[in-house]
Design an enzyme around this catalytic site. Structure first.
Site: not given
Ligand code: BES
Ligand code: MN
Ligand code: MN
Length: 461
Positions: A86, A156
C-alpha cells in the site's frame, strides 16, 4: 552466476516495478479499496511467477495480505520477508511534476544514473519488490540457501491495525528465524547504513469548539473565545522555550542513550550544513542539548501534521469559526508506551483550553518503538552483505520513522527483525515527487542474496 542472472534480467526487473507502480493502492482512501485489492492480486501472481509456492491472499478486516513461501528443507533456517504494497495518498497532487501513478525515470543530482518517480517508488513498492526479485534470482539459479516466507501487507500506511489478529491466528504459518524488512534507508549511496531502531507513534486528532455556530467577527469578535486562536495557543503551549515537550510525565519512561551510541552518532558522516541546504532552510531547530541526528532518531517529539478551520477560500470573509482542528503526531522512543502517552496528551491538552472552549481528542493509530540488536548473526549477515556490495562496512544507526509491526512481531512471535533498507531521506517518501534510485533498486537486488548466503552459513555453524 546469480549476478549474471540479475544482469540479464535487469530491464525486466525494472519494467515489472513500473507496472506495479501504476496501481494506485492508496490504503487510507476507501475509494481506492478496489485498486488496493487489484494490487494484492497482481502481486500474488508476480510472487508465484518469481518462484514462490502456497500463494494466498489472506483476508483481514481491511485490505488483504499477500502470502507465499518456498520451503526447501525444514531443517534450514527460515527468513520471513515483510513489506507493504500500500502507499500514501499522493496529495498535494499539484506539486507532482509527473503523475504519481505514471512512473517516469529521470536523472537527479543525487541519482545521476536515474531514479524512478512515482508514489510508492521507494516506500515501499520499490524496496519490497527488490526482495521479490532477489528471491527470484536465487530460486532460478538454484542458490536459495534457506526457506523463505513472504508477508506483504496492504495496511502499513494506515497503522497495520488488522495484522496482529492475523499473526496471532496463524502463528505457525509465520514461524521463522528472522524477519527481513526493506522499508528503511541508508545515509547516502556511498555511506551504507543499517537501521537499528525505529520510533513509536501516538497520533491524535483534536477538535476545539467555541460558539455553537460561525459568528460575524465584527459583532462578536473580542467577546467570545475564538477556537482557531485558542487552538493555536494550546498547540504553542505544548513546547517550552527549550523545545521541550510540556506534557507532564511525557519523558518519564524515555531511555537514556548509551555513551557508545552517542559517540557513534557524533562520528557519523552527517553535515548540518548539507542537511539545511537540501531542505532549503537556514538553520535547524529542535530540543536544546541534542544534535540533529539525536533529535531525529533517539529523542521523542511532537508535531502538528495538519491544521484547519475557518474561511480559507478566495478573498476575505469576516467570520469566527465554531470549530478548529489539528492532527498531531508524537514520535516515541524506548520505553515509551503509546497508550500511556496518548492518555497523558489528552488529559493535558484539555487543561490548556481557555474559558468558552471545549476539546475533543480522538486517538488514531499508534505504534511501539523498536530497537534491533547489532551483536547477532542476523546483523552480521546483513553487515557483511553490504560490506561486499558497497565496499564499505555499514554504520548502525537508528531511524526516526516508524514501522509498528517490528515491535509487534517480536512481542507476538518472538522473532527479531533486520531492517535492510536502501532508500535515501531525499527520496521524498510521503511527499510529492517520491522517487527511488535505480542504483538503490539494483544494489538491493544484488545485496539481498548475500544476506541469505551469509545468514545460512552463520546459522549452520
Ligand atoms: N517506511 C516507512 C517508515 C520509515 C521510512 C522508517 C524511512 C525508516 C526510514 C513507513 O512506511 C511509514 O511511513 N511509517 C509511518 C507510520 C505508520 C504507522 C503510518 C511513519 O513513520 O509515519
Ligand atoms: Mn514503508
Ligand atoms: Mn510510509
Amino acid at each position: 552466476m546469480i549476478n549474471d542472472y540479475i544482469q540479464d534480467n535487469k530491464q525486466r526487473f525494472l519494467d515489472e516495478l513500473i507496472e506495479i507502480l501504476k496501481i494506485p493502492s492508496i490504503s487510507a482512501d476507501s475509494a481506492y479499496a478496489g485498486e488496493v485489492r487489484k494490487m494484492a492480486e497482481d502481486l500474488s501472481v508476480r510472487l508465484s511467477d518469481s518462484g514462490a509456492d502456497h500463494i494466498e491472499l489472506i483476508e483481514t478486516a481491511g485490505h488483504p495480505i499477500v502470502y507465499g513461501d518456498k520451503i526447501i528443507d525444514p531443517k534450514l533456517p527460515t527468513v520471513l520477508v515483510y513489506g507493504h504494497y500500500d502507499v500514501q495518498p499522493p496529495d498535494p497532487i499539484d506539486l507532482w511534476e509527473s503523475g504519481p501513478f505514471e512512473p517516469v525515470i529521470k536523472k537527479t543530482k543525487i541519482h545521476p544514473e536515474g531514479a524512478i518517480f512515482a508514489r510508492g517508488a521507494c516506500d515501499d513498492k520499490g524496496q519490497m519488490y527488490m526482495q521479490v526479485k532477489a528471491f527470484e534470482a536465487m530460486v532460478k539459479t538454484n542458490s536459495l540457501p534457506c526457506n523463505v516466507k513472504f508477508l506483504i501487507e496492504g495496511e502499513e500506511e494506515v497503522g497495520s491495525e488488522n495484522l496482529e489478529d492475523v499473526i496471532k491466528a496463524n502463528a505457525d504459518k509465520f514461524k521463522a528465524d528472522v524477519i527481513l524488512v526493506s522499508d528503511t534507508g541508508i545515509m547516502a549511496n556511498d555511506i551504507p547504513t543499517i537501521t537499528t531502531g525505529l520510533r513509536g507513534l501516538s497520533y491524535v486528532e483534536v477538535e476545539v469548539t467555541g460558539p455553537n455556530r460561525d459568528l460575524h467577527s465584527g459583532l462578536y469578535g473580542g467577546a467570545v473565545a475564538n477556537p482557531i486562536n485558542a487552538l493555536s495557543k494550546m498547540i504553542a503551549a505544548l513546547k517550552d522555550e527549550n523545545n521541550h515537550i510540556t506534557i507532564p510525565g511525557f519523558y518519564d519512561q524515555v531511555e537514556t542513550i548509551s555513551e557508545d551510541e552517542k559517540t557513534l552518532m557524533a562520528n557519523a558522516p552527517f553535515s548540518v550544513q548539507s542537511y539545511c541546504d537540501a531542505l532549503g532552510i537556514n538553520d535547524v531547530s529542535g530540543e536544546n542539548g541534542y544534535s540533529t541526528l539525536e533529535r531525529a532518531t533517539v529523542r521523542p517529539t511532537l508535531d502538528v501534521n495538519g491544521i484547519w478551520g475557518g474561511y480559507i477560500g478566495e478573498g476575505a470573509k469576516t467570520v469566527i469559526a465554531s470549530k478548529a482542528y489539528a492532527k498531531i503526531s508524537m514520535r516515541l522512543v524506548p520505553n515509551q508506551d503509546y497508550n500511556v502517552i496518548t492518555k497523558l496528551f489528552e488529559d493535558y491538552f484539555k487543561t490548556l483550553a481557555p474559558e468558552g472552549i471545549t476539546v475533543k481528542v480522538t486517538p488514531h493509530h499508534g505504534g511501539e518503538p523498536a530497537v534491533t540488536p547489532v551483536d547477532s548473526d542476523e546483523y552480521r549477515a546483513a553487515s557483511m552483505a553490504m560490506e561486499t556490495t558497497f565496499g564499505k562496512k555499514p554504520i548502525p544507526l537508528r531511524s526516526g520513522g516508524s514501522i509498528p509491526i517490528v515491535a509487534m512481531f517480536e512481542r507476538v512471535l518472538g522473532i527479531k527483525t533486520v531492517l535492510f533498507g536502501f532508500g535515501l531521506d531525499s527520496d521524498a517518501i510521503h511527499s510529492p515527487n517520491e522517487h527511488y534510485g535505480l542504483f538503490n533498486y539494483y544494489k538491493g537486488i544484488e545485496t539481498i542474496p548475500l544476506f541469505y548466503a551469509n545468514y545460512a552459513k552463520l546459522k549452520s555453524n
